[in-house]
Design a protein around this motif. Structure first.
Motif, mmCIF file in Angstrom:
data_model
loop_
_atom_site.group_PDB
_atom_site.id
_atom_site.type_symbol
_atom_site.label_atom_id
_atom_site.label_comp_id
_atom_site.label_asym_id
_atom_site.label_seq_id
_atom_site.Cartn_x
_atom_site.Cartn_y
_atom_site.Cartn_z
ATOM 1 N N ARG A 54 75.646 127.008 18.239
ATOM 2 C CA ARG A 54 74.628 126.028 17.830
ATOM 3 C C ARG A 54 73.381 126.136 18.712
ATOM 4 N NH1 ARG A 54 75.292 120.996 15.036
ATOM 5 N NH2 ARG A 54 73.189 120.334 14.601
ATOM 6 N N LEU A 55 73.592 126.319 20.019
ATOM 7 C CA LEU A 55 72.453 126.492 20.924
ATOM 8 C C LEU A 55 71.684 127.758 20.551
ATOM 9 C CD1 LEU A 55 70.809 125.653 23.399
ATOM 10 C CD2 LEU A 55 72.441 126.944 24.794
ATOM 11 N N LYS A 56 72.408 128.812 20.233
ATOM 12 C CA LYS A 56 71.764 130.061 19.839
ATOM 13 C C LYS A 56 70.919 129.866 18.587
ATOM 14 C CE LYS A 56 70.749 134.145 20.350
ATOM 15 N NZ LYS A 56 69.510 134.120 21.061
ATOM 16 N N ALA A 57 71.431 129.103 17.641
ATOM 17 C CA ALA A 57 70.690 128.853 16.403
ATOM 18 C C ALA A 57 69.381 128.108 16.681
ATOM 19 C CB ALA A 57 71.559 128.077 15.421
ATOM 20 N N ARG A 68 61.547 125.592 22.170
ATOM 21 C CA ARG A 68 62.413 126.754 22.318
ATOM 22 C C ARG A 68 62.186 127.502 23.623
ATOM 23 N NH1 ARG A 68 61.864 130.870 17.812
ATOM 24 N NH2 ARG A 68 59.832 130.918 18.741
ATOM 25 N N ASP A 69 61.143 127.216 24.357
ATOM 26 C CA ASP A 69 60.804 127.988 25.555
ATOM 27 C C ASP A 69 61.987 128.103 26.515
ATOM 28 O OD1 ASP A 69 58.271 128.105 24.463
ATOM 29 O OD2 ASP A 69 57.351 126.781 25.951
ATOM 30 N N TYR A 74 66.755 130.832 28.726
ATOM 31 C CA TYR A 74 68.190 130.737 29.005
ATOM 32 C C TYR A 74 68.915 132.004 28.537
ATOM 33 C CZ TYR A 74 72.991 129.049 28.285
ATOM 34 O OH TYR A 74 74.355 128.904 28.277
ATOM 35 N N PHE A 75 68.639 132.446 27.330
ATOM 36 C CA PHE A 75 69.301 133.650 26.823
ATOM 37 C C PHE A 75 68.770 134.913 27.509
ATOM 38 C CE2 PHE A 75 70.762 130.746 23.534
ATOM 39 C CZ PHE A 75 72.102 131.106 23.508
ATOM 40 N N ARG A 76 67.554 134.887 28.011
ATOM 41 C CA ARG A 76 67.059 136.009 28.823
ATOM 42 C C ARG A 76 67.874 136.121 30.114
ATOM 43 N NH1 ARG A 76 61.133 134.636 27.830
ATOM 44 N NH2 ARG A 76 60.645 135.971 26.059
ATOM 45 N N VAL A 77 68.169 134.975 30.711
ATOM 46 C CA VAL A 77 68.973 134.970 31.934
ATOM 47 C C VAL A 77 70.367 135.522 31.634
ATOM 48 C CG1 VAL A 77 70.107 133.487 33.645
ATOM 49 C CG2 VAL A 77 67.707 133.112 33.071
ATOM 50 N N LEU A 78 70.988 135.040 30.573
ATOM 51 C CA LEU A 78 72.323 135.532 30.228
ATOM 52 C C LEU A 78 72.318 137.038 29.976
ATOM 53 C CD1 LEU A 78 73.655 132.629 27.998
ATOM 54 C CD2 LEU A 78 74.523 133.322 30.241
ATOM 55 N N THR A 79 71.274 137.537 29.358
ATOM 56 C CA THR A 79 71.155 138.978 29.126
ATOM 57 C C THR A 79 71.040 139.723 30.458
ATOM 58 O OG1 THR A 79 70.126 138.656 26.971
ATOM 59 C CG2 THR A 79 69.755 140.775 28.031
ATOM 60 N N ALA A 80 70.261 139.177 31.378
ATOM 61 C CA ALA A 80 70.024 139.837 32.666
ATOM 62 C C ALA A 80 71.275 139.879 33.540
ATOM 63 C CB ALA A 80 68.888 139.139 33.414
ATOM 64 N N ILE A 81 72.127 138.859 33.467
ATOM 65 C CA ILE A 81 73.272 138.797 34.385
ATOM 66 C C ILE A 81 74.575 139.320 33.778
ATOM 67 C CG2 ILE A 81 72.261 136.912 35.730
ATOM 68 C CD1 ILE A 81 74.252 135.015 34.332
ATOM 69 N N GLY A 89 66.723 137.450 19.746
ATOM 70 C CA GLY A 89 66.175 138.000 18.517
ATOM 71 C C GLY A 89 67.068 137.878 17.306
ATOM 72 N N GLU A 90 66.674 138.594 16.293
ATOM 73 C CA GLU A 90 67.230 138.500 14.952
ATOM 74 C C GLU A 90 68.756 138.531 14.839
ATOM 75 O OE1 GLU A 90 66.042 141.154 11.542
ATOM 76 O OE2 GLU A 90 64.112 140.634 12.458
ATOM 77 N N ASN A 91 69.388 139.513 15.431
ATOM 78 C CA ASN A 91 70.838 139.686 15.274
ATOM 79 C C ASN A 91 71.653 139.058 16.391
ATOM 80 O OD1 ASN A 91 70.676 141.155 12.828
ATOM 81 N ND2 ASN A 91 69.987 142.927 14.000
ATOM 82 N N SER A 92 71.027 138.274 17.218
ATOM 83 C CA SER A 92 71.716 137.731 18.387
ATOM 84 C C SER A 92 72.848 136.773 18.024
ATOM 85 C CB SER A 92 70.723 137.056 19.313
ATOM 86 O OG SER A 92 69.953 136.097 18.613
#
Length: 137
Positions: A54-57, A68-69, A74-81, A89-92
């Motif tokens: 739901r958060l991703k949506a 959304r900022d 938040y998802f940039r951080v998760l990607t980095a760690i 993005g689209e298919n996330s």
């Protein structure tokens, strides 16, 4: 001792840098800063209540006032760690849906820790807008 130990300071470092970056991009827009602050401190509660999917949506909701900022950061951080790619993005959303149950639960646990860091760092990074944001609610 394994070579690749996870350093928990990486979470703090990534959250601090990402929040500082989104704040500096909107430094003169007080309304947007208040929204970023509020979203940052509410991530944990939202995630614990509604879950990661739901958060991703929410990333795909309209973003005229900065709602959304913090979620994108938040998802940039998760990607980095993590070694998990395609979290933005689209298919996330499909990336999360395709996870095995155990991996998804572990990822959500890590996500909760990252959300706690967002709340902590928001108090520091947005100290000057904290009172304004809280009085508006």
């Amino acid at each position: 001792m394994p070579e690749e130990l996870f350093d928990p300071r990486e979470i703090s470092k990534e959250v601090y840098h990402n929040l500082s970056r989104i704040r500096s991009e909107q430094n003169n827009n007080r309304q947007r800063l208040k929204e970023q602050y509020s979203q940052s401190v509410e991530l944990y509660t939202y995630l614990a209540t509604w879950g990661m999917l739901r958060l991703k949506a929410e990333e795909f909701a309209p973003n005229p006032d900065g709602k959304r900022d913090a979620i994108i950061a938040y998802f940039r951080v998760l990607t980095a760690i993590t070694d998990i790619r395609h979290l933005l993005g689209e298919n996330s959303l499909n990336t999360l849906i395709a996870m095995e149950t155990e991996d998804y639960l572990g990822f959500t646990g890590l996500g909760l820790q990252v959300a706690r860091e967002f709340a902590f760092w928001a108090l520091v990074i947005y100290a000057d807008v904290k009172a304004e944001a809280e009085s508006a609610n």
